[in-house]
Design a protein around this motif. Sequence first.
Motif, PDB file in Angstrom:
ATOM      1  N   THR A 162       0.828  -1.206   0.000  1.00 40.17           N
ATOM      2  CA  THR A 162       0.000   0.000   0.000  1.00 40.17           C
ATOM      3  C   THR A 162       0.859   1.252   0.000  1.00 40.17           C
ATOM      4  OG1 THR A 162      -1.769  -1.149   1.184  1.00 40.17           O
ATOM      5  CG2 THR A 162      -1.795   1.263   1.235  1.00 40.17           C
ATOM      6  N   LEU A 163       1.895   1.256   0.845  1.00 36.27           N
ATOM      7  CA  LEU A 163       2.795   2.408   0.911  1.00 36.27           C
ATOM      8  C   LEU A 163       3.527   2.621  -0.409  1.00 36.27           C
ATOM      9  CD1 LEU A 163       4.273   1.926   4.512  1.00 36.27           C
ATOM     10  CD2 LEU A 163       2.723   3.744   3.734  1.00 36.27           C
ATOM     11  N   ASN A 164       3.949   1.513  -1.051  1.00 35.06           N
ATOM     12  CA  ASN A 164       4.618   1.616  -2.357  1.00 35.06           C
ATOM     13  C   ASN A 164       3.689   2.204  -3.414  1.00 35.06           C
ATOM     14  OD1 ASN A 164       7.084   0.661  -1.564  1.00 35.06           O
ATOM     15  ND2 ASN A 164       6.642  -1.490  -2.080  1.00 35.06           N
ATOM     16  N   ALA A 165       2.425   1.733  -3.387  1.00 41.10           N
ATOM     17  CA  ALA A 165       1.445   2.239  -4.360  1.00 41.10           C
ATOM     18  C   ALA A 165       1.190   3.719  -4.151  1.00 41.10           C
ATOM     19  CB  ALA A 165       0.142   1.456  -4.248  1.00 41.10           C
ATOM     20  N   LEU A 166       1.068   4.112  -2.876  1.00 40.02           N
ATOM     21  CA  LEU A 166       0.842   5.532  -2.574  1.00 40.02           C
ATOM     22  C   LEU A 166       2.036   6.375  -2.990  1.00 40.02           C
ATOM     23  CD1 LEU A 166      -0.853   5.248   0.944  1.00 40.02           C
ATOM     24  CD2 LEU A 166      -1.929   5.994  -1.195  1.00 40.02           C
ATOM     25  N   ALA A 167       3.227   5.837  -2.734  1.00 35.51           N
ATOM     26  CA  ALA A 167       4.439   6.575  -3.103  1.00 35.51           C
ATOM     27  C   ALA A 167       4.544   6.733  -4.610  1.00 35.51           C
ATOM     28  CB  ALA A 167       5.667   5.851  -2.564  1.00 35.51           C
ATOM     29  N   GLU A 168       4.225   5.630  -5.320  1.00 32.35           N
ATOM     30  CA  GLU A 168       4.282   5.689  -6.788  1.00 32.35           C
ATOM     31  C   GLU A 168       3.261   6.665  -7.336  1.00 32.35           C
ATOM     32  OE1 GLU A 168       3.932   2.738 -10.681  1.00 32.35           O
ATOM     33  OE2 GLU A 168       4.024   1.916  -8.645  1.00 32.35           O
ATOM     34  N   GLY A 169       2.045   6.620  -6.769  1.00 31.79           N
ATOM     35  CA  GLY A 169       0.998   7.548  -7.199  1.00 31.79           C
ATOM     36  C   GLY A 169       1.384   8.977  -6.925  1.00 31.79           C
ATOM     37  N   SER A 170       2.003   9.204  -5.751  1.00 33.62           N
ATOM     38  CA  SER A 170       2.446  10.555  -5.408  1.00 33.62           C
ATOM     39  C   SER A 170       3.516  11.041  -6.366  1.00 33.62           C
ATOM     40  CB  SER A 170       2.969  10.570  -3.968  1.00 33.62           C
ATOM     41  OG  SER A 170       3.475  11.847  -3.635  1.00 33.62           O
ATOM     42  N   TYR A 171       4.442  10.121  -6.737  1.00 33.25           N
ATOM     43  CA  TYR A 171       5.500  10.489  -7.679  1.00 33.25           C
ATOM     44  C   TYR A 171       4.920  10.835  -9.045  1.00 33.25           C
ATOM     45  CZ  TYR A 171       9.299  10.002 -11.004  1.00 33.25           C
ATOM     46  OH  TYR A 171      10.169  10.225 -12.027  1.00 33.25           O
ATOM     47  N   GLN A 172       3.979  10.001  -9.527  1.00 34.72           N
ATOM     48  CA  GLN A 172       3.368  10.252 -10.827  1.00 34.72           C
ATOM     49  C   GLN A 172       2.608  11.568 -10.831  1.00 34.72           C
ATOM     50  OE1 GLN A 172       1.037   6.775 -11.652  1.00 34.72           O
ATOM     51  NE2 GLN A 172       2.800   5.599 -12.395  1.00 34.72           N
ATOM     52  N   LYS A 173       1.957  11.847  -9.704  1.00 41.31           N
ATOM     53  CA  LYS A 173       1.203  13.098  -9.610  1.00 41.31           C
ATOM     54  C   LYS A 173       2.139  14.289  -9.665  1.00 41.31           C
ATOM     55  CE  LYS A 173      -2.342  15.433  -6.886  1.00 41.31           C
ATOM     56  NZ  LYS A 173      -3.201  15.353  -5.680  1.00 41.31           N
ATOM     57  N   ARG A 174       3.279  14.159  -8.887  1.00 43.45           N
ATOM     58  CA  ARG A 174       4.256  15.256  -8.924  1.00 43.45           C
ATOM     59  C   ARG A 174       4.840  15.399 -10.322  1.00 43.45           C
ATOM     60  NH1 ARG A 174       6.141  12.805  -4.269  1.00 43.45           N
ATOM     61  NH2 ARG A 174       8.013  12.114  -5.369  1.00 43.45           N
ATOM     62  N   SER A 175       5.120  14.235 -10.985  1.00 42.84           N
ATOM     63  CA  SER A 175       5.694  14.255 -12.327  1.00 42.84           C
ATOM     64  C   SER A 175       4.736  14.902 -13.317  1.00 42.84           C
ATOM     65  CB  SER A 175       6.032  12.839 -12.771  1.00 42.84           C
ATOM     66  OG  SER A 175       6.484  12.816 -14.094  1.00 42.84           O
ATOM     67  N   ALA A 176       3.438  14.592 -13.178  1.00 43.26           N
ATOM     68  CA  ALA A 176       2.445  15.127 -14.108  1.00 43.26           C
ATOM     69  C   ALA A 176       2.229  16.622 -13.915  1.00 43.26           C
ATOM     70  CB  ALA A 176       1.133  14.382 -13.932  1.00 43.26           C
ATOM     71  N   HIS A 177       2.567  17.127 -12.718  1.00 47.04           N
ATOM     72  CA  HIS A 177       2.315  18.533 -12.436  1.00 47.04           C
ATOM     73  C   HIS A 177       3.589  19.330 -12.190  1.00 47.04           C
ATOM     74  CE1 HIS A 177      -1.705  16.841 -11.783  1.00 47.04           C
ATOM     75  NE2 HIS A 177      -2.161  18.051 -12.018  1.00 47.04           N
ATOM     76  N   SER A 178       4.733  18.739 -12.497  1.00 44.93           N
ATOM     77  CA  SER A 178       5.988  19.481 -12.388  1.00 44.93           C
ATOM     78  C   SER A 178       6.205  20.267 -13.667  1.00 44.93           C
ATOM     79  CB  SER A 178       7.140  18.511 -12.131  1.00 44.93           C
ATOM     80  OG  SER A 178       7.299  17.638 -13.248  1.00 44.93           O
ATOM     81  N   CYS A 179       7.037  21.288 -13.589  1.00 44.70           N
ATOM     82  CA  CYS A 179       7.309  22.115 -14.763  1.00 44.70           C
ATOM     83  C   CYS A 179       8.798  22.409 -14.826  1.00 44.70           C
ATOM     84  CB  CYS A 179       6.506  23.417 -14.680  1.00 44.70           C
ATOM     85  SG  CYS A 179       6.493  24.356 -16.229  1.00 44.70           S
ATOM     86  N   PRO A 180       9.440  22.189 -15.966  1.00 44.27           N
ATOM     87  CA  PRO A 180      10.887  22.411 -16.064  1.00 44.27           C
ATOM     88  C   PRO A 180      11.247  23.891 -15.908  1.00 44.27           C
ATOM     89  CG  PRO A 180      10.047  21.157 -17.936  1.00 44.27           C
ATOM     90  CD  PRO A 180       8.863  21.705 -17.221  1.00 44.27           C
ATOM     91  N   ASP A 181      12.479  24.135 -15.511  1.00 41.88           N
ATOM     92  CA  ASP A 181      12.986  25.501 -15.488  1.00 41.88           C
ATOM     93  C   ASP A 181      12.938  26.075 -16.905  1.00 41.88           C
ATOM     94  OD1 ASP A 181      13.505  25.209 -12.820  1.00 41.88           O
ATOM     95  OD2 ASP A 181      15.612  24.635 -13.113  1.00 41.88           O
ATOM     96  N   LEU A 182      12.807  27.373 -17.017  1.00 39.16           N
ATOM     97  CA  LEU A 182      12.762  28.111 -18.289  1.00 39.16           C
ATOM     98  C   LEU A 182      11.466  27.881 -19.064  1.00 39.16           C
ATOM     99  CD1 LEU A 182      16.415  27.519 -19.620  1.00 39.16           C
ATOM    100  CD2 LEU A 182      15.583  29.322 -18.113  1.00 39.16           C
ATOM    101  N   CYS A 183      10.497  27.216 -18.437  1.00 32.37           N
ATOM    102  CA  CYS A 183       9.224  26.939 -19.112  1.00 32.37           C
ATOM    103  C   CYS A 183       8.054  27.373 -18.240  1.00 32.37           C
ATOM    104  CB  CYS A 183       9.088  25.446 -19.413  1.00 32.37           C
ATOM    105  SG  CYS A 183      10.378  24.774 -20.482  1.00 32.37           S
ATOM    106  N   SER A 184       6.917  27.528 -18.862  1.00 32.27           N
ATOM    107  CA  SER A 184       5.664  27.725 -18.131  1.00 32.27           C
ATOM    108  C   SER A 184       4.710  26.609 -18.525  1.00 32.27           C
ATOM    109  CB  SER A 184       5.050  29.094 -18.456  1.00 32.27           C
ATOM    110  OG  SER A 184       4.734  29.184 -19.833  1.00 32.27           O
ATOM    111  N   CYS A 185       3.910  26.169 -17.562  1.00 35.36           N
ATOM    112  CA  CYS A 185       3.038  25.022 -17.798  1.00 35.36           C
ATOM    113  C   CYS A 185       1.620  25.327 -17.346  1.00 35.36           C
ATOM    114  CB  CYS A 185       3.541  23.795 -17.031  1.00 35.36           C
ATOM    115  SG  CYS A 185       5.233  23.297 -17.428  1.00 35.36           S
ATOM    116  N   SER A 186       0.677  24.763 -18.042  1.00 36.56           N
ATOM    117  CA  SER A 186      -0.713  24.803 -17.593  1.00 36.56           C
ATOM    118  C   SER A 186      -1.238  23.380 -17.629  1.00 36.56           C
ATOM    119  CB  SER A 186      -1.554  25.711 -18.490  1.00 36.56           C
ATOM    120  OG  SER A 186      -1.553  25.249 -19.827  1.00 36.56           O
ATOM    121  N   PHE A 187      -2.070  23.043 -16.638  1.00 40.43           N
ATOM    122  CA  PHE A 187      -2.517  21.673 -16.467  1.00 40.43           C
ATOM    123  C   PHE A 187      -4.033  21.594 -16.572  1.00 40.43           C
ATOM    124  CE2 PHE A 187       1.435  22.241 -14.179  1.00 40.43           C
ATOM    125  CZ  PHE A 187       2.209  21.199 -14.679  1.00 40.43           C
TER     126      PHE A 187
END
Length: 355
Positions: A20-45
């Motif tokens: 369960t903890l692994n699944a939550l961690a993976e989901g949290s990582y994917q969520k952060r990955s999906a909503h992260s934005c690289p330097d020098l860029c602007s993002c809208s989600f």
Amino acid sequence: MGDMFCLRSVLKMNLFLLLTLNALAEGSYQKRSAHSCPDLCSCSFAPSGAEVECSRSSLTVLPVGLPRNTTRLSIQSSNLSAITASHLSAVPLLTNLQLYHTSLDNLPSDLLKDVPHLNTLDLTGNRLVHLPPNVFHRTSLQSLVLKNNLIEKVDSEWFPHNSSLTWLDLSGNRLTSIPADLLQRLPHMRNLDLSDNNLQDLLNLDSLNHLHHLETLNLAGNKLTQLKATTFTHNLQLSQLFLQQNQIQELPENLLQGLQHLELLLLNQNQLQHLPAGLLDDRKSSFRVILSSNPWVCDEKLEYLWKWLTVHHHNVIFLEEVTCSAPEILKNRQVVSLTDNELSPKKKLDIITNE
């Protein structure tokens, strides 16, 4: 036995908690990955996917850390000098890729292999000269813009047979000809822009015959001197035809025959002295034409155009700029203001003589 049962229960519970903890961690990582934005860029989600825009001159490589659910990526006014398939594999859901005014001078042949959903690719204002065969084979592209590059030759092998492309912009390059089999691979084409190149001859471009869905054709700013009567015979859906800024000296009478959907025709800035009788007949009331900046010779051969302008003046854009270049006595006169006697002084003389 009781102790063994308790031990097994504890182990199962611990395993369940770990998973369960692994699944939550993976989901949290994917969520952060999906909503992260690289330097020098602007993002809208949005639920449909991320849109990323990067427009810094200091950008020289594709940014790392792009949201994996990116559907639109725009990089402009940068010093990006290379892009590879491995770069794009980070954004497999990409549908729209814009690389404006960067330093790209070549593309790898497998560039698009990991973005199967890509339908729009815009490479305006780069330094592309040669593109490899098959470069646009691996996607279902519908819109391709190669405007303002340095391309001297188009290779029909860029595209697969029966390509899904509906929009192709090759304007502002250095093309002198179009391969005979290029447009045969693009049967779904609706908008074709070949303006501002060095095209000199379309007399043998029979490949236009295969563009039955073509609606807009832009040939402006080339070096065309003439067109054959059958050039557009098979393009019956044409609604906009741009022929301005060429060196066309005459047009065949039947050039526009069958083009019942034609709404806009630009013939300005050519070398036309007369129009053949019947060329502009049977047009829709919404039809518009530009005829200015041609060296119209105001003699009896211009009678057809003069009469047409008189009746259809509302169809002419910049009517006041359709003026005589010759003879000297009529120079700079608006064609529509002429009289029958001025156009045909010989006719007037014959009437006087007969009287």
